[in-house]
Motif scaffolding. Structure first.
Motif, PDB file in Angstrom:
ATOM      1  N   LYS A  53       0.830  -1.206   0.000  1.00  0.00           N
ATOM      2  CA  LYS A  53       0.000   0.000   0.000  1.00  0.00           C
ATOM      3  C   LYS A  53       0.863   1.254   0.000  1.00  0.00           C
ATOM      4  O   LYS A  53       0.564   2.237  -0.694  1.00  0.00           O
ATOM      5  CB  LYS A  53      -0.927   0.001   1.219  1.00  0.00           C
ATOM      6  N   VAL A  54       1.923   1.242   0.792  1.00  0.00           N
ATOM      7  CA  VAL A  54       2.815   2.406   0.863  1.00  0.00           C
ATOM      8  C   VAL A  54       3.490   2.623  -0.477  1.00  0.00           C
ATOM      9  O   VAL A  54       3.571   3.755  -0.984  1.00  0.00           O
ATOM     10  CB  VAL A  54       3.856   2.219   1.985  1.00  0.00           C
ATOM     11  N   ALA A  76       0.907   4.487  11.726  1.00  0.00           N
ATOM     12  CA  ALA A  76      -0.084   4.061  12.709  1.00  0.00           C
ATOM     13  C   ALA A  76      -0.422   2.587  12.534  1.00  0.00           C
ATOM     14  O   ALA A  76      -0.532   1.829  13.516  1.00  0.00           O
ATOM     15  CB  ALA A  76      -1.351   4.909  12.587  1.00  0.00           C
ATOM     16  N   GLU A  77      -0.575   2.142  11.273  1.00  0.00           N
ATOM     17  CA  GLU A  77      -0.899   0.732  11.032  1.00  0.00           C
ATOM     18  C   GLU A  77       0.278  -0.167  11.388  1.00  0.00           C
ATOM     19  O   GLU A  77       0.099  -1.274  11.905  1.00  0.00           O
ATOM     20  CB  GLU A  77      -1.293   0.528   9.565  1.00  0.00           C
ATOM     21  N   TYR A  78       1.483   0.325  11.135  1.00  0.00           N
ATOM     22  CA  TYR A  78       2.680  -0.448  11.484  1.00  0.00           C
ATOM     23  C   TYR A  78       2.761  -0.654  12.990  1.00  0.00           C
ATOM     24  O   TYR A  78       3.059  -1.767  13.466  1.00  0.00           O
ATOM     25  CB  TYR A  78       3.934   0.270  10.976  1.00  0.00           C
ATOM     26  N   GLU A  79       2.502   0.401  13.744  1.00  0.00           N
ATOM     27  CA  GLU A  79       2.519   0.293  15.209  1.00  0.00           C
ATOM     28  C   GLU A  79       1.463  -0.691  15.694  1.00  0.00           C
ATOM     29  O   GLU A  79       1.687  -1.454  16.645  1.00  0.00           O
ATOM     30  CB  GLU A  79       2.287   1.675  15.829  1.00  0.00           C
ATOM     31  N   GLN A  80       0.310  -0.703  15.038  1.00  0.00           N
ATOM     32  CA  GLN A  80      -0.750  -1.623  15.409  1.00  0.00           C
ATOM     33  C   GLN A  80      -0.323  -3.070  15.172  1.00  0.00           C
ATOM     34  O   GLN A  80      -0.588  -3.961  15.989  1.00  0.00           O
ATOM     35  CB  GLN A  80      -2.017  -1.309  14.600  1.00  0.00           C
ATOM     36  N   ILE A  81       0.368  -3.295  14.048  1.00  0.00           N
ATOM     37  CA  ILE A  81       0.852  -4.650  13.746  1.00  0.00           C
ATOM     38  C   ILE A  81       1.889  -5.088  14.777  1.00  0.00           C
ATOM     39  O   ILE A  81       1.910  -6.247  15.223  1.00  0.00           O
ATOM     40  CB  ILE A  81       1.434  -4.707  12.322  1.00  0.00           C
ATOM     41  N   MET A  82       2.768  -4.149  15.180  1.00  0.00           N
ATOM     42  CA  MET A  82       3.798  -4.473  16.158  1.00  0.00           C
ATOM     43  C   MET A  82       3.179  -4.814  17.518  1.00  0.00           C
ATOM     44  O   MET A  82       3.621  -5.736  18.205  1.00  0.00           O
ATOM     45  CB  MET A  82       4.775  -3.300  16.308  1.00  0.00           C
ATOM     46  N   ARG A  83       2.149  -4.074  17.919  1.00  0.00           N
ATOM     47  CA  ARG A  83       1.476  -4.366  19.188  1.00  0.00           C
ATOM     48  C   ARG A  83       0.800  -5.738  19.131  1.00  0.00           C
ATOM     49  O   ARG A  83       0.803  -6.496  20.103  1.00  0.00           O
ATOM     50  CB  ARG A  83       0.441  -3.271  19.503  1.00  0.00           C
ATOM     51  N   ARG A  84       0.248  -6.040  17.970  1.00  0.00           N
ATOM     52  CA  ARG A  84      -0.360  -7.354  17.791  1.00  0.00           C
ATOM     53  C   ARG A  84       0.691  -8.451  17.908  1.00  0.00           C
ATOM     54  O   ARG A  84       0.460  -9.505  18.515  1.00  0.00           O
ATOM     55  CB  ARG A  84      -1.034  -7.400  16.427  1.00  0.00           C
ATOM     56  N   GLY A  85       1.867  -8.194  17.349  1.00  0.00           N
ATOM     57  CA  GLY A  85       2.953  -9.172  17.441  1.00  0.00           C
ATOM     58  C   GLY A  85       3.409  -9.394  18.870  1.00  0.00           C
ATOM     59  O   GLY A  85       3.684 -10.530  19.282  1.00  0.00           O
ATOM     60  N   GLN A 109      -1.062   4.456  -1.672  1.00  0.00           N
ATOM     61  CA  GLN A 109      -2.454   4.375  -1.233  1.00  0.00           C
ATOM     62  C   GLN A 109      -2.639   4.825   0.217  1.00  0.00           C
ATOM     63  O   GLN A 109      -3.768   4.889   0.705  1.00  0.00           O
ATOM     64  CB  GLN A 109      -2.958   2.938  -1.378  1.00  0.00           C
ATOM     65  N   MET A 110      -1.532   5.138   0.925  1.00  0.00           N
ATOM     66  CA  MET A 110      -1.629   5.546   2.327  1.00  0.00           C
ATOM     67  C   MET A 110      -0.709   6.731   2.571  1.00  0.00           C
ATOM     68  O   MET A 110       0.337   6.870   1.939  1.00  0.00           O
ATOM     69  CB  MET A 110      -1.228   4.396   3.275  1.00  0.00           C
ATOM     70  N   THR A 111      -1.138   7.580   3.477  1.00  0.00           N
ATOM     71  CA  THR A 111      -0.269   8.672   3.890  1.00  0.00           C
ATOM     72  C   THR A 111       0.798   8.110   4.818  1.00  0.00           C
ATOM     73  O   THR A 111       0.669   6.999   5.360  1.00  0.00           O
ATOM     74  CB  THR A 111      -1.064   9.756   4.625  1.00  0.00           C
ATOM     75  N   GLN A 112       1.862   8.881   5.016  1.00  0.00           N
ATOM     76  CA  GLN A 112       2.940   8.445   5.893  1.00  0.00           C
ATOM     77  C   GLN A 112       2.435   8.226   7.316  1.00  0.00           C
ATOM     78  O   GLN A 112       2.782   7.247   7.973  1.00  0.00           O
ATOM     79  CB  GLN A 112       4.057   9.501   5.899  1.00  0.00           C
ATOM     80  N   ALA A 113       1.582   9.130   7.783  1.00  0.00           N
ATOM     81  CA  ALA A 113       1.049   9.020   9.147  1.00  0.00           C
ATOM     82  C   ALA A 113       0.177   7.780   9.302  1.00  0.00           C
ATOM     83  O   ALA A 113       0.256   7.062  10.315  1.00  0.00           O
ATOM     84  CB  ALA A 113       0.246  10.275   9.496  1.00  0.00           C
TER      85      ALA A 113
END
Length: 223
Positions: free
Chosen positions: A100-101, A113-122, A105-109
């Motif tokens: 997507k990046v 935010a989605e990356y941080e969410q994936i890391m928390r899930r991990g 298709q996505m802004t940097q912000a």
């Protein structure tokens, strides 16, 4: 997320086989070679009150051992399958985010935010994986102990009737399964060792020599 790997202990520990090779002047021997076949001892009339148990056969043919080993293997396999699935799911999420990046298709912000969410899930899956791994290892260890205790208790009752001086095992990691306590010579050995041992004489204490105090003489002032 770190990949979760569970080490599964086996009930029966297979003893290592050492190949003995003889060597002559030309590096070969008429009796031994690298391709030796392990010899089996032939039976003869026993002259001592000692028996042995082939533990490989016991573990492979004892119904309780087979059932609990199958249960342990299933739990270990299920845990590893779960861990692999969670690892792949996280990797797929990261790959999708990257695509997507790159496609704009996505802004940097939003990407951050989605990356941080994936890391928390991990991190949450790591914690869950540790709990599952601990539970699985405890079950496997419990099953192993249950089989070992069952075999030991049977042998104690078995030997109460047969009264062998010792029952040996073919498993080199624990060669003695049951023994006659009357054969225990530990106390005599310890006494003998201590009686034979001579402590070294204590080193002579060194006396410190006192250095005489130096007196400083004052020279009379010349007038």
């Amino acid at each position: 997320m770190k990949k979760i790997i569970l080490a599964v202990p086996a009930f029966a520990i297979i003893a290592s086989t050492f190949a003995l090779t003889g060597c002559g002047d030309n590096g070969k021997s008429d009796k031994d070679s690298v391709s030796n076949v392990r010899k089996e001892a032939s039976a003869h009339e026993a002259t001592t009150n000692i028996a042995f148990v082939n533990m490989d056969t016991v573990y492979s043919q004892y119904t309780l051992a087979k059932e609990l080993n199958a249960e342990s293997e299933k739990y270990a396999t299920d845990h590893q399958r779960w861990a692999n699935g969670q690892q792949q799911s996280l990797q797929n999420s990261l790959n999708t985010l990257q695509q997507k990046v790159q496609a704009g298709q996505m802004t940097q912000a939003a990407a951050e935010a989605e990356y941080e969410q994936i890391m928390r899930r991990g991190q949450a899956l790591d914690a869950e994986g540790q709990k599952r791994a601990t539970a699985t290892q405890e079950l496997i260890a419990g099953n192993a102990k249950r089989v070992q205790d069952s075999i030991h208790n049977f042998l104690v009752d078995f030997n109460a009737v047969n009264k062998f001086d010792a029952i040996l095992s073919t498993d080199m990691t624990s060669p003695v399964l049951v023994y006659n306590p009357a054969l225990d010579v530990t106390e005599e050995v310890v006494k003998g060792l201590n009686a034979r041992y001579k402590s070294p004489a204590p080193a002579a204490e060194k006396t410190e020599e006192k250095t005489p105090e130096k007196t400083t003489e004052k020279k009379a002032d010349k007038k």
